[in-house]
Design an enzyme around this catalytic site. Structure first.
Site, short mmCIF file in Angstrom:
data_model
loop_
_atom_site.label_atom_id
_atom_site.label_comp_id
_atom_site.label_asym_id
_atom_site.label_seq_id
_atom_site.Cartn_x
_atom_site.Cartn_y
_atom_site.Cartn_z
N ASP A 180 0.84 -1.21 0.00
CA ASP A 180 0.00 0.00 0.00
C ASP A 180 0.87 1.25 0.00
O ASP A 180 0.55 2.24 0.66
CB ASP A 180 -0.93 -0.01 1.22
N ARG A 184 0.17 9.22 0.36
CA ARG A 184 -0.66 9.43 1.56
C ARG A 184 -0.15 8.59 2.74
O ARG A 184 -0.48 8.89 3.89
CB ARG A 184 -2.11 9.07 1.26
N ASN A 185 0.63 7.54 2.45
CA ASN A 185 1.15 6.66 3.50
C ASN A 185 2.63 6.92 3.80
O ASN A 185 3.30 6.08 4.40
CB ASN A 185 0.95 5.19 3.12
N ASP A 198 2.01 3.20 7.78
CA ASP A 198 0.80 2.43 7.48
C ASP A 198 1.13 1.02 7.00
O ASP A 198 1.18 0.74 5.80
CB ASP A 198 -0.07 3.14 6.45
#
Length: 245
Positions: A180, A184-185, A198
């Site tokens: 992932d 954003r992570n 994350d």
């Protein structure tokens, strides 16, 4: 049920054959190989707990304000022991199981690198369960680039890329697939150092391949072509490279 081939090899899923049941169990603890789920643990009444060294008391944490809200959880700014700024992650009700949340913490405890967000501990003695990590004051990389991207010099942008590469190379060396990776992570600290975070979808792999369970959710925009295969979704270190690129 465990099946056996005419050649005396054991299997649960097609194309995954093993010479012994212990080897089969070890593999499927980390890789569902298209089954509904991985083999989590033997049936037991014991609750999945973290090692004592990672346990924090809920009373040690004071929640100050919301930082962000995602699909699976909410992150708050908190104060630990009255003096340390920390990020406190809590799962949203019904978004993921307690086992999955604890597994994310266990993954973070195994990974120690300056370009990975550090886990300080877990408050698991009462509800809600907290993941307590280092606080990154400049927030996620996606928001930071949208707000300040035009102000950054070429060298600073290269340093951001290097930070993420450094973290991902370490994950691969430890046989982990993030699954992932996205802006954003990745989080930005006060010195503009970027750290990968994350780890809810991160998996340990034995052969650089993770075949997820049927119906598994994944990020469409950042996923490699092989992830979209009909029936099964396949992840590897190469799919992490695709997400980075």
């Amino acid at each position: 049920h465990v099946h056996k081939t005419p050649e005396n090899k054991y299997y649960l899923a097609e194309n995954c054959y093993f010479e012994s049941i212990p080897k089969l169990i070890h593999y499927h603890q980390h890789n569902s190989a298209g089954m509904v789920t991985r083999l989590w643990r033997a049936a037991s009444t014991q609750v999945n707990k973290l090692p004592p060294t990672a346990s924090l008391g809920n009373e040690e944490i004071v929640l100050l304000r919301d930082l962000e809200s995602g699909q699976f959880g909410v992150v708050h700014l908190g104060k630990w022991k009255g003096q340390y700024d920390v990020a406190v992650k809590m799962i949203k009700e019904g978004a993921m199981s307690e086992d999955e949340f604890i597994e994310e913490a266990q993954t973070m405890m195994k990974l120690n690198h300056p370009k990975l967000v550090r886990l300080y501990g877990v408050c698991s003695k009462s509800y809600p369960i907290y993941l307590v990590t280092e606080y990154m004051p400049n927030g996620c990389l996606l928001s930071y680039l949208r707000s300040h991207g035009k102000e950054l010099q070429a060298l600073q942008l290269l340093e951001i890329c290097y930070d993420v590469c450094d973290a991902m190379a370490f994950l691969e060396s430890c046989q982990f697939i993030h699954r992932d990776l996205a802006a954003r992570n990745c989080l930005v600290d006060s010195n503009l150092t970027v750290k990968v975070s994350d780890f809810g979808m991160t998996r340990y792999v034995l052969d650089d391949l993770y075949v997820s369970s049927l119906g598994t959710k994944f990020s469409v925009k950042w996923s490699a072509p092989e992830v979209f295969q009909y029936k099964y979704t396949k992840f590897s270190s190469k799919s992490d490279v695709w997400a980075f690129g």
